[in-house]
Structures are given as C-alpha cells and as structure tokens.
Design an enzyme around this catalytic site. Structure first.
Site, mmCIF file in Angstrom:
data_model
loop_
_atom_site.group_PDB
_atom_site.id
_atom_site.type_symbol
_atom_site.label_atom_id
_atom_site.label_comp_id
_atom_site.label_asym_id
_atom_site.label_seq_id
_atom_site.Cartn_x
_atom_site.Cartn_y
_atom_site.Cartn_z
ATOM 1 N N GLU A 429 -8.298 37.923 -18.947
ATOM 2 C CA GLU A 429 -6.950 38.286 -18.250
ATOM 3 C C GLU A 429 -6.305 36.846 -17.913
ATOM 4 O OE1 GLU A 429 -7.426 40.196 -14.587
ATOM 5 O OE2 GLU A 429 -5.632 39.977 -14.026
ATOM 6 N N ASP A 502 -10.351 39.626 -13.801
ATOM 7 C CA ASP A 502 -10.313 39.187 -12.147
ATOM 8 C C ASP A 502 -10.823 40.875 -11.519
ATOM 9 O OD1 ASP A 502 -9.456 36.986 -12.628
ATOM 10 O OD2 ASP A 502 -7.507 37.318 -12.023
ATOM 11 N N ASP A 504 -9.866 42.079 -9.108
ATOM 12 C CA ASP A 504 -8.869 42.461 -7.945
ATOM 13 C C ASP A 504 -8.062 43.623 -8.470
ATOM 14 O OD1 ASP A 504 -7.325 41.308 -10.062
ATOM 15 O OD2 ASP A 504 -6.386 39.749 -8.483
ATOM 16 N N ASP A 506 -5.049 44.006 -10.058
ATOM 17 C CA ASP A 506 -4.547 43.951 -10.992
ATOM 18 C C ASP A 506 -5.562 43.719 -12.303
ATOM 19 O OD1 ASP A 506 -1.835 43.700 -10.536
ATOM 20 O OD2 ASP A 506 -1.639 41.396 -10.450
#
Ligand code: 0RA
Length: 650
Positions: A429, A502, A504, A506
């Site tokens: 990503e 990641d 998180d 997203d």
C-alpha cells in the site's frame, strides 16, 4: 470380559491397539485434524457436533447445545439416541468405550445413513479424545445415565452407571483440548458461530444453541426456512429481483435441495454442500446443477420468445449465473471426495441425479411463475450484452499491451530469479512503503508492486470497468495469470503473493478489497494457498539499546513486563514502568526504515505471514459486501455488532 486398560498389568491386544492408535494421533495430529492452530482446535468441536448432526440426519435428534465453559473446556450435548453402551461383540468392552477410544469407530454401525464424512470431517470422536487433556462422556439411554472419563484418550475407569433418567436420551461430551498439542486452546465464539449457523441453515429441523460462559454470550440458531433463509442471508446486502426459488427432490437414495435467487449484482455466489460439508472445489453435484440450470432457462427463454430470434444474443452459462446466489445441498451415502483440499465431489452418478431434478422442477416452477421467469431472462440478457461489450473492451486493452505479460508494469520492482516456486511478490500500500520495501527486500526472490490509493470496488463494477482500473491492470500484468475466464493459475509468476498494508482503517480496507478481488476473479490462487497477508509489527518497545518489536497488544505487554522484571530496583515513572522504556506505535509501514521492514516483516527467517484460505477470503468478501453493498440496514447492524471490538474502525 477383557481387563480395563487402566487396571491391567498384562496388556491385552486391545490395550496395545488403543495405545498405538492414540500415539499415532498425538504424534501426527495434523493428519487427523488439518493443523494444530486455532483452526484445528475448532475442528475438535465440529467433529463432535457432526456426530450429533448425524443423529439428526438419521431422524433422532433436533437439538445441540454447545457450551464454552469457564475452565476452558467445551461441552457438546445432543438429544440423539445416545452412544450405545452394550458390550461390543469384538472388543468385549462397552461400545461406548470403543467409540471413544478406537480410531474410525465413531460412526454408526449401520451403513444406511448419510454420514457427515469427508475432507477432514468424520475422523471420529476418538481423535478428539486423544487430543484432549481430559474428556468426560455421559450417555442418557434406556432410562439410565452412563459415564466414562479419559486422560489423553486413556479410560480412567470402566463405563459405569451413575443414575437414572426419565425418557431422556442423548449424549454429552465435555473435553479440554491439550495444551501440549495445540498452539492455542482458546475458543472463539464467532468461529464456532459461523459453522453452527451454516449447519442450522442446512438442516432446518435442528436447533443449535451456542453459549459462552466466559463472555456471557448466547445465540440459538434455528431456521425453519432452511436453504431459503440461507440464500436470503447470503444476499442480504444486495437488491434481490424476486423471492428465493426452492427446489427439492430425491433420486437413487440421493436427496437434493436447492434454493436460489437473482440480485442486480454482477458476480455470482454459488455454495455447494455434500452431507453438510462445503464443497469448495465443486464436483459432480455442482456441474449437474449448472448444466440443467443453463439448459432449462435457455429452453424457457426461447419457448416463450423472451429472446428475439433475430437478435445476435446467445446466452452462455456465465450469463445465467450473473447475479445468481444459490445453495445446493445433497446427501450422498458413500461420498468420494477429490481435489487439492478434498472438497470436490467425485461420485459420477450424482451429476445425473441433480440434472434430472433441477431440469424437471425448475421448468415446472417457471411455468407457474412467468413474472419471475421474465425477470430472470431479462437479467441474463443484459449480462450477455455486457459480456460482449467487455470482450470488445478487453480486446482493446490487449491491443494496447496493457495486459500483456511481456510488458510488466513500470512500478513493479521485479526479482531476478524467474522460477515461480522460489519467488514472491509483495503488493504494498502506497509509494512510500513501496520505496522502503524495494530497498529492504532481497531482490533475488522478492518483487515489490506498490499500489497507489484504493483499488476498485469489484463487487459493484462490471468486468469491463474492472479491467480499466489501473491498479488492477498492474496486478494482473505483474502476476501474468490473466483474469476471470482467462485466468490460468499455471501462469502465475510468483509462488507467494503477499498483501502488505498499514495497520489502520485504510490498510484493512485495501486488504479486504484485494482479498475480495482475488476471491472473485482469481479464486484458484486462494484455493491453492498462494495468497498471504504480511504481519508488520504494531509496536516497538525500547529500553536503552534494546529494541523489541511487538505484533499485538499481548506481546507488547509481555515485553514491558520483561523490561520491568529486568529493572527491579529501577525507579518507576508515572505510568508504573521502569524508567526509560519507550513504546512507539507504528501507524504505517512508511514509518519503518528499509532495514526494520526487512527484519520485522519481509525476512522469511523471522517474519510471520498469514496464509489466506477460501474461508477467510469468503469472509472478507462477506464483510466487504456488508460494508460496501447497497443496503444500509445490514451495514448498520454489522457496525453495531462489531463496534465493541476496539480494533475494527468502520
Ligand atoms: C454409534 C452408534 C449410534 C450412535 C452414535 C454412535 C452416536 C455418537 C455420538 C457422538 C455424539 N453424539 C452422538 N450420538 C450418537 C447408533 C445408536 C443406536 O443405534 O441406537
């Protein structure tokens, strides 16, 4: 009567055989239950429940109660006939003891029932017994209660009568999985719930209660509508075009049940089961269904002039499956399972059985429900038009060489080795993490493909739009395997495809999107275990020069505790830590430098990667539909249900 294994000093042949059997199971548990991780652990419960379901299939049971007990053990109780307790003619001990201690003796002694046996199922309760620190079985039968206890599969006393009951029959098994065998012995409510829900949908007469004494949770699964309700559940996030259609019939001792409905979605979702086992790889029952389904709908369309004679449209099997959600459930007396994961039905005769039943019953249904018939043919005709447009679009793209494997995408940093078996690709990503990964990797066998932003929502897009998306194009080109109907698993350029995002919101969104994409358009990659998820650390705990990475909160706390232990005499800071301990949370991969990324996440010697299987990809697909689909209500319900899990930011 032969001596009991616990009190005999001269081993009888029986004792030796039991010990041999137990030893085999404890030495190679994976051979019997797949693996010794959380998956294998939950399989133990499924194994016992399957026996209770067998009793239901034989017509003797309508209730199963599963309880996760406070001490970490689990109880499975049913209202079946109860395991027989009379003296076994060959083994000369109680049949109950034989069922609990002899491999493959778990099944019924008669052959005329549809046993849940295939894949990893049906290995018998004795395997559960062998892999348990202790197990206790109670049988309610003939007005009496019988009982026996075991340690690591070894009986602690002869089967004994411990009381009387009025008219109650059934079996109650309580066991504590052995920590010497399993990497974890903590049961997850949701994991068990998924299977119990599925079983309840597949067997409408049975009610399954799942209780968690630790968390205080309880659910009861009971669906009077059976497969019809199952299809509605699978499709709850889509806009259905009509009420589910239900077909059932029986031929050659093979009962067949099917429910299906169409929605306005573009992908299909067909689940098939044999004796309650999900046949991920399909088989003869599924091909019988597809053949008859295509033929019957085609005949219906032409007979009723729903497709104009002069139109250039010819409908293919794929067109008839666009937007189709279906569940096919058959019961087969002696199923033959084939395929990589032993989830493909091989019995040739079943194809004809399903074909005949679907052919007859579907034609009948369409004659009686012309409005539904028209809606279905209309939907399939539009699918055919889109397919023809998509082919044009694909040819166009091909001409531009975008999907040509000779032209790899510019942002791909390829590896130097070309043998797929030894190569892996990291789909990363963001450009900055991509940069770190490119510098940190071992360029001999690791390729890096950075993705910019989000990939397309494949659930809601037509195939031609999917093929126009740049991120998808670069994934398809880098893998070299084609897509959809052109997909060829043999051509994949890497043995491992590792998704690295990641930790998180997203990141988890992108991971779900990618899993959905692979599940829908390159399913074989998932089925053959080529897709993985990288596990970057969440924390770095530092004290002085010592730096330790922690991959979850538990691990972080353990490291902190260790640092605290090291510095017993040190002063504490205001948070109660020995002074000088520094905890940093990694929000993104980009926060790690190339060396750290290599060490924690990419070095095969030290990293952990999660292998994605069809179940987890299907779960991602389901979550994805719920969160991205058109209906608001299921989305709200999902968010409310999961809101208590702190790490799910939706
Ligand atoms: C062997 C034979 C019969 C039933 C069972 C085993 C049986 C096993 C389990 C395990 C959990 N619940 C169970 N319920 C039944 C047939 C019994 C008969 O013929 O009466």
């Amino acid at each position: 009567m032969a001596k009991n294994v616990t009190n005999g000093d001269n081993y009888t042949a029986r004792n030796i055989n039991i010990l041999k059997g137990l030893e085999a199971v404890r030495k190679r548990p994976a051979m019997y239950i797949g693996d010794v991780t959380s998956r294998g652990l939950h399989h133990l419960v499924n194994e016992v429940v399957d026996n209770s379901i067998d009793e239901a299939l034989a017509g003797y049971n309508d209730k199963v109660i599963i309880t996760l007990n406070k001490d970490g053990s689990v109880t499975v109780e049913d209202k079946g006939r109860g395991i027989p307790v009379d003296i076994h003619p060959v083994e000369k001990v109680s049949a109950l003891e034989v069922v609990m201690t002899v491999l493959h003796a778990g099944g019924k002694f008669d052959k005329d029932s549809y046993k849940v046996s295939g894949g990893l199922h049906g290995v018998g309760v004795s395997v559960v017994n062998a892999l348990s620190e202790w197990l206790k079985v109670e049988v309610y039968r003939d007005g009496r209660i019988y009982q026996q206890e075991y340690k690591k599969g070894i009986p602690q006393y002869k089967v004994k009568e411990v009381g009387k009951v009025k008219s109650k029959t059934g079996t109650k098994v309580t066991f504590k999985p052995d920590t010497e065998i399993f990497t974890t012995t903590k049961f997850k409510f949701e994991t068990l719930a998924e299977r119990m829900r599925e079983l309840a949908y597949l067997n409408k007469t049975i009610s399954i209660a799942l209780k968690d004494e630790i968390e205080g949770e309880e659910e009861v699964y009971h669906y009077k509508g059976g497969l019809v309700e199952f299809v509605k559940y699978l499709d709850e996030t889509r806009n259905s075009l009509h009420k589910p259609v239900f077909i059932e019939g029986e031929k050659e001792n093979t009962p067949v049940e099917i429910a299906f409905e169409y929605s306005d979605a573009y992908s299909d979702n067909i689940l098939s089961y044999v004796n309650n086992i999900n046949t991920h790889e399909g088989g003869t029952h599924l091909s019988g269904f597809k053949t008859a389904f295509t033929r019957t709908l085609n005949n219906y369309a032409y007979k009723n002039k729903l497709i104009k004679e002069n139109s250039k449209i010819t409908l293919t099997g794929d067109d008839f499956r666009e937007g189709l959600t279906a569940v096919i459930s058959v019961k087969v007396m002696e199923p033959q399972f084939e395929g990589q994961t032993k989830t493909k039905l091989g019995n040739g005769e079943v194809k004809g059985v399903v074909e005949t039943i679907v052919g007859e019953k579907l034609a009948e249904y369409l004659e009686e429900h012309p409005a539904v018939g028209r809606k279905i043919i209309d939907k399939c005709t539009r699918a055919a038009e889109a397919r023809m447009a998509a082919r044009k679009a694909r040819e166009l793209v091909r001409r531009k060489n975008a999907l040509d494997t000779m032209h790899l995408p510019g942002k791909l940093a390829d590896c130097s080795i070309t043998d797929p078996e030894h190569c892996e690709i990291y789909i990363v990503e963001g450009d900055s993490a991509g940069g770190s990964a490119k510098q940190g990797r071992d360029r001999r066998f690791q390729a890096i493909l950075p993705l910019r932003g989000k990939i397309l929502n494949v659930e809601k897009a037509k195939i031609n739009k999917i093929l126009e998306n740049n991120e998808i194009k670069s994934i398809v080109a880098a893998l070299g395997s084609g897509i959809g109907s052109d997909f060829d698993a043999e051509k994949v350029r890497y043995g491992k495809i590792i998704i690295m995002t990641d930790a998180d919101v997203d990141g988890s969104h992108i991971r779900t999107l990618l899993l959905t994409f692979f599940y829908r358009h390159m399913r074989d990659l998932v089925a053959t275990g080529k897709v993985y998820i990288a596990q970057p650390p969440l924390y770095k705990v530092k004290k002085g020069k010592e730096e330790i990475y922690a991959y979850d909160d538990d691990e972080r706390d353990k490291v902190i505790a260790r640092f605290r232990g090291n510095g017993k005499s040190a002063e504490l800071d205001e948070n109660g830590l020995p002074k000088g301990v520094n905890i940093s949370r990694y929000k993104g991969l980009g926060e790690m430098n190339p060396d750290q990324l290599w060490e924690t996440t990419m070095n095969p010697e030290t990293r952990t990667v999660l292998q994605v299987n069809l179940e987890s990809a299907a779960a991602a697909d389901k979550i994805f539909e719920t969160l991205m689909g058109d209906s608001v209500e299921p989305r709200r319900a999902f968010i409310e249900k999961h809101a208590k899990y702190a790490n799910l930011d939706v």
